[in-house]
Design a protein around this motif. Structure first.
Motif, PDB file in Angstrom:
ATOM      1  N   LEU A 242      48.780  31.199  44.407  1.00 51.21           N
ATOM      2  CA  LEU A 242      48.497  31.994  45.610  1.00 51.21           C
ATOM      3  C   LEU A 242      47.331  31.319  46.323  1.00 51.21           C
ATOM      4  CD1 LEU A 242      48.655  35.723  44.339  1.00 51.21           C
ATOM      5  CD2 LEU A 242      50.289  34.584  45.865  1.00 51.21           C
ATOM      6  N   PRO A 243      47.251  31.510  47.673  1.00 55.07           N
ATOM      7  CA  PRO A 243      46.138  30.885  48.400  1.00 55.07           C
ATOM      8  C   PRO A 243      44.806  31.584  48.119  1.00 55.07           C
ATOM      9  CG  PRO A 243      47.527  32.158  49.879  1.00 55.07           C
ATOM     10  CD  PRO A 243      48.199  32.182  48.549  1.00 55.07           C
ATOM     11  N   LYS A 244      43.734  30.864  48.425  1.00 55.59           N
ATOM     12  CA  LYS A 244      42.364  31.320  48.154  1.00 55.59           C
ATOM     13  C   LYS A 244      42.067  32.695  48.777  1.00 55.59           C
ATOM     14  CE  LYS A 244      37.913  30.641  47.123  1.00 55.59           C
ATOM     15  NZ  LYS A 244      37.386  30.551  45.771  1.00 55.59           N
ATOM     16  N   ASN A 245      42.707  32.999  49.901  1.00 54.76           N
ATOM     17  CA  ASN A 245      42.374  34.274  50.555  1.00 54.76           C
ATOM     18  C   ASN A 245      42.881  35.494  49.785  1.00 54.76           C
ATOM     19  OD1 ASN A 245      45.117  34.239  51.196  1.00 54.76           O
ATOM     20  ND2 ASN A 245      44.788  33.761  53.362  1.00 54.76           N
ATOM     21  N   ARG A 246      43.594  35.268  48.674  1.00 57.28           N
ATOM     22  CA  ARG A 246      44.063  36.392  47.856  1.00 57.28           C
ATOM     23  C   ARG A 246      43.120  36.678  46.691  1.00 57.28           C
ATOM     24  NH1 ARG A 246      49.201  38.656  49.746  1.00 57.28           N
ATOM     25  NH2 ARG A 246      49.983  37.053  51.145  1.00 57.28           N
ATOM     26  N   GLN A 247      42.112  35.837  46.509  1.00 55.91           N
ATOM     27  CA  GLN A 247      41.269  35.964  45.310  1.00 55.91           C
ATOM     28  C   GLN A 247      40.211  37.052  45.429  1.00 55.91           C
ATOM     29  OE1 GLN A 247      39.601  32.297  43.673  1.00 55.91           O
ATOM     30  NE2 GLN A 247      37.782  33.446  43.032  1.00 55.91           N
ATOM     31  N   VAL A 248      40.225  37.938  44.445  1.00 55.74           N
ATOM     32  CA  VAL A 248      39.233  39.005  44.353  1.00 55.74           C
ATOM     33  C   VAL A 248      38.130  38.571  43.388  1.00 55.74           C
ATOM     34  CG1 VAL A 248      38.847  41.373  43.547  1.00 55.74           C
ATOM     35  CG2 VAL A 248      40.958  40.794  44.782  1.00 55.74           C
ATOM     36  N   GLY A 249      36.873  38.799  43.762  1.00 60.99           N
ATOM     37  CA  GLY A 249      35.799  38.528  42.807  1.00 60.99           C
ATOM     38  C   GLY A 249      34.587  37.871  43.425  1.00 60.99           C
ATOM     39  N   GLN A 250      33.688  37.479  42.550  1.00 63.61           N
ATOM     40  CA  GLN A 250      32.406  36.904  42.943  1.00 63.61           C
ATOM     41  C   GLN A 250      32.551  35.771  43.951  1.00 63.61           C
ATOM     42  OE1 GLN A 250      29.600  35.650  39.744  1.00 63.61           O
ATOM     43  NE2 GLN A 250      29.587  33.690  40.798  1.00 63.61           N
ATOM     44  N   VAL A 254      35.339  40.697  48.192  1.00 66.32           N
ATOM     45  CA  VAL A 254      34.987  42.016  47.666  1.00 66.32           C
ATOM     46  C   VAL A 254      35.896  43.026  48.347  1.00 66.32           C
ATOM     47  CG1 VAL A 254      33.193  43.764  47.509  1.00 66.32           C
ATOM     48  CG2 VAL A 254      32.601  41.345  47.250  1.00 66.32           C
ATOM     49  N   VAL A 255      36.665  43.771  47.573  1.00 67.51           N
ATOM     50  CA  VAL A 255      37.642  44.699  48.139  1.00 67.51           C
ATOM     51  C   VAL A 255      37.301  46.133  47.737  1.00 67.51           C
ATOM     52  CG1 VAL A 255      39.483  42.977  48.195  1.00 67.51           C
ATOM     53  CG2 VAL A 255      39.216  44.411  46.156  1.00 67.51           C
ATOM     54  N   GLY A 267      39.419  41.573  33.331  1.00 72.56           N
ATOM     55  CA  GLY A 267      38.238  42.286  33.813  1.00 72.56           C
ATOM     56  C   GLY A 267      36.945  41.551  33.538  1.00 72.56           C
ATOM     57  N   ALA A 268      36.970  40.222  33.708  1.00 74.50           N
ATOM     58  CA  ALA A 268      35.745  39.420  33.572  1.00 74.50           C
ATOM     59  C   ALA A 268      34.735  39.877  34.629  1.00 74.50           C
ATOM     60  CB  ALA A 268      36.065  37.934  33.765  1.00 74.50           C
ATOM     61  N   VAL A 269      33.448  39.710  34.308  1.00 74.93           N
ATOM     62  CA  VAL A 269      32.393  40.212  35.188  1.00 74.93           C
ATOM     63  C   VAL A 269      32.529  39.684  36.617  1.00 74.93           C
ATOM     64  CG1 VAL A 269      30.820  38.449  34.291  1.00 74.93           C
ATOM     65  CG2 VAL A 269      29.901  40.362  35.559  1.00 74.93           C
ATOM     66  N   GLN A 270      32.948  38.408  36.740  1.00 75.62           N
ATOM     67  CA  GLN A 270      33.052  37.844  38.090  1.00 75.62           C
ATOM     68  C   GLN A 270      34.235  38.418  38.857  1.00 75.62           C
ATOM     69  OE1 GLN A 270      33.046  35.890  35.331  1.00 75.62           O
ATOM     70  NE2 GLN A 270      31.218  34.600  35.392  1.00 75.62           N
TER      71      GLN A 270
END
Ligand SMILES: Cc1cc2nc3c(=O)[nH]c(=O)nc-3n(C[C@H](O)[C@H](O)[C@H](O)COP(=O)(O)OP(=O)(O)OC[C@H]3O[C@@H](n4cnc5c(N)ncnc54)[C@H](O)[C@@H]3O)c2cc1C
Lengths: 322, 264
Positions: A242-250, A254-255, A267-270
């Motif tokens: 998936l492209p970078k714009n789908r990534q949730v996290g540090q 932030v969603v 459920g890693a901290v990042q």
């Protein structure tokens, strides 16, 4: 027996973690029975010192050198102030920049360093710190027996100090000592594009549990069926599934959706840093000890390859064969 | 030109596990090449493929068991490996950042690399500090959390991107020699080929003791001691839906309908 905490800013703003550092640093200073002093290096240091003047801070030291973070200048400034103040504890954020200078500074000062601390207790001559290990599945405590030590504290573990304070502000001059071998040329924002996962009300979010790119149609179908948006944890983006714009996290987005369905995500901290603000969190994960269940509202401890097709069928959809 | 890659064999905890003493019981652990180091090895091997004169050496602190992981790095294209271990290290148990950096620095000083790649963190301990501590010990420059790396060999400078928080990247030039801590996603780590695996068996894997690297036991002395390991009391208050996949999916569907998330 004082504490020296190093604030962080980027592109003209004090970062939130700096106010968390004030809270953690004050607690530590109280434990030691001493002062909490802050250091801020570079940028609009006077403005930053004003912002950082929160309740509990004794003095804000400023070093007016450079605009943005540079680890050479940071290290030199900390070294200089550390020699003057002789603090018991040096506190830095466990941020990307924190990890770019704290280990080097601890070496230079010859003090022990413990990173990513989530709790601490001052006792006798030292400090006992708590941190996580093995992807958050266990906690460990460490006793640090030293007159001086350094810790980096995990972001978002301590509340931000909010009340105004009456700290003194003291500019200091630091000779950085020749040219730094590291030159920062600028910043670039990544992860743009047509999809904005921060706007979604419902996110179907997928992690490494999906195993292969060939299995993605299963969760795409689920997102379609629910009228939800597809997001993911980092490994899915690292693999370019998936492209970078789908990534949730540090290091992603932030969603704060109404519902976040975490599927095959540990459920890693990042990762949690990017989604803990969701109204309702549902986790589907085979591992009952996965840290995601610490923040989930609802959990299904089962195989996603069984649950997701059943869920699609519940809504009258036709699960793809994967 | 020489590239040194720090390679760690990390432990992963099974879904069900036991803690005995100050660590997870060995029976509940699986060992593998650290995810971040896999990307670091790949980055180094790509440099050696681009230029014939680049030698890639890996360095590992670890017991004999780690040789399987080290052979994997050799199979992917590293030229030779150094493993630091002896009875004193085996008895020491937990090693803090300072000890690891000192041991790695001793090997690095003997190897005199131009570039050191290490992982941003190890998946098990997650200190995230060893690479930068190593740089300071060596008097090298460094950059932490690098997700793009371009080398200018004539200028002896690497232009890198440091991946900061929130989708922001910092563009930075770093003079060599330097240590770079490598972030996942920087490249696409290869799988070892059968040929690579065969070749790896013949590559040099040298074992050195603390004494061999020119240090003594005092390197193991540390003011940091692990005092406890435990399963955290779950902070969570999740409601668990139980039963067959049809039943649990039914519960989740009912919840989503109640929330008004889906109307159908
Ligand atoms: C500086 C830095 C920044 C980072 N930034 C981010 C970030 O922005 N976002 C991010 O997500 N991560 C980030 N990470 C990475 C993070 O540390 C983790 O490595 C990552 O979040 C793990 O992703 P995961 O949960 O998908 O994979 P894993 O941790 O491997 O978890 C996979 C989960 O799937 C479960 N599972 C497996 N099979 C099934 C099945 N059949 N059915 C159901 N469940 C199954 C497993 O039990 C496991 O819990 C960052 C790390 C660093 C060091």
């Amino acid at each position: 027996m004082s504490v020296l905490a190093v604030a962080e800013h980027r592109r003209g703003e004090v970062r939130d973690v700096s106010y968390e550092l004030v809270t953690a640093g004050r607690r530590l200073a109280d434990g030691l029975g001493g002062e909490l002093n802050l250091l801020v290096v570079g940028g609009d240091v006077d403005g930053f010192a004003e912002d950082l003047n929160r309740d509990g801070v004794d003095t804000v030291y400023t070093v007016d050198d450079g605009e943005e973070f540079n680890h050479g200048i940071h290290a030199a400034a900390i070294e200089r102030l550390h020699a003057d103040l002789e603090p018991t504890a040096l506190v830095a954020p466990n941020s990307v920049d924190g990890l770019d200078y704290a280990p080097a500074v601890a070496q230079r000062l010859d003090v022990p360093l413990v990173t990513d601390v989530i709790d601490f207790e001052v006792d006798g001559g030292g400090i006992e710190v708590t941190r996580e290990q093995y992807g958050g599945k266990v906690e460990t405590t460490y006793q640090v027996d030293a007159d001086q030590y350094a810790v980096t504290v995990r972001p978002a573990e301590w509340p931000q100090a909010e009340d105004r304070g009456d700290a003194a502000v003291e500019p200091i001059d630091v000779d950085v000592g020749g040219e730094s071998g590291t030159t920062v040329n600028g910043f670039e924002e990544v992860g743009g594009g047509d999809v904005d996962i921060t706007e979604a009300d419902v996110l179907v979010s997928i992690g490494r549990g999906i195993e292969e790119a060939e299995n993605l149609p299963l969760v795409e179908e689920l997102a379609d069926t629910l009228g939800a948006t597809l997001s993911s944890s980092r490994p899915i983006v690292d693999n370019e599934w998936l492209p970078k714009n789908r990534q949730v996290g540090q290091s992603g987005k932030v969603v704060t959706p109404d519902v976040y369905i975490a599927i095959g995500i540990s459920g890693a901290v990042q990762h949690v840093a990017g989604m803990k603000g969701a109204d309702t969190i549902v986790a589907i994960n085979t591992d009952p000890n996965a840290p995601i269940y610490d923040i989930a509202d609802y959990g299904i401890v089962d195989d996603l390859f069984d649950v997701v097709p059943a869920l699609i069928e519940e809504f009258g959809g036709d699960p793809p064969e994967v | 030109m020489k590239v040194l890659v720090t390679v760690k064999e990390v432990a992963e905890v099974d879904d069900e596990f036991q803690i005995s003493g100050l660590d997870v019981d060995d029976g509940s652990l699986e060992y593998d090449l650290n995810e971040w180091d896999d990307y670091a090895v790949e980055e180094a091997v790509q440099l050696s493929e681009a230029d014939d004169d680049v030698e890639v050496v890996t360095v590992t602190i670890g017991p004999e068991r780690a040789e399987e992981t080290i052979r994997m790095a050799l199979a992917k294209g590293a030229d030779r490996a150094v493993r630091v271990w002896d009875d004193n290290l085996a008895d020491a148990g937990f090693l803090d950042v300072d000890t690891k950096a000192a041991l790695l620095a001793a090997v690095a000083e003997a190897e005199a690399p131009d570039i050191v790649f290490s992982g941003v963190q190890a998946g098990d301990d997650a200190n995230g500090a060893t690479g930068v501590a190593l740089a300071e010990r060596l008097g090298f420059e460094w950059a932490a959390v690098v997700n793009d790396f371009e080398l200018d060999r004539d200028a002896d400078v690497a232009s890198v991107r440091r991946e900061l928080e929130g989708g922001v990247e910092e563009l930075t030039d770093v003079e060599l020699p330097a240590v770079f801590t490598i972030q996942t996603g920087i490249n696409e780590p290869r799988y070892a080929s059968l040929r690579g695996i065969r070749q790896a068996q013949r590559k040099e894997l040298e074992v050195r003791t603390i004494d061999d690297v020119g240090l003594d036991e005092s390197v193991l002395e540390s003011p940091v001691d692990r005092t406890d390991m435990y399963e955290p009391a779950s902070e969570g208050d999740a409601t668990y839906w139980e039963g067959s996949p049809e039943e649990t999916a039914g519960e989740l569907a009912a919840f989503l309908r109640d929330e008004g998330v889906v109307s159908s």
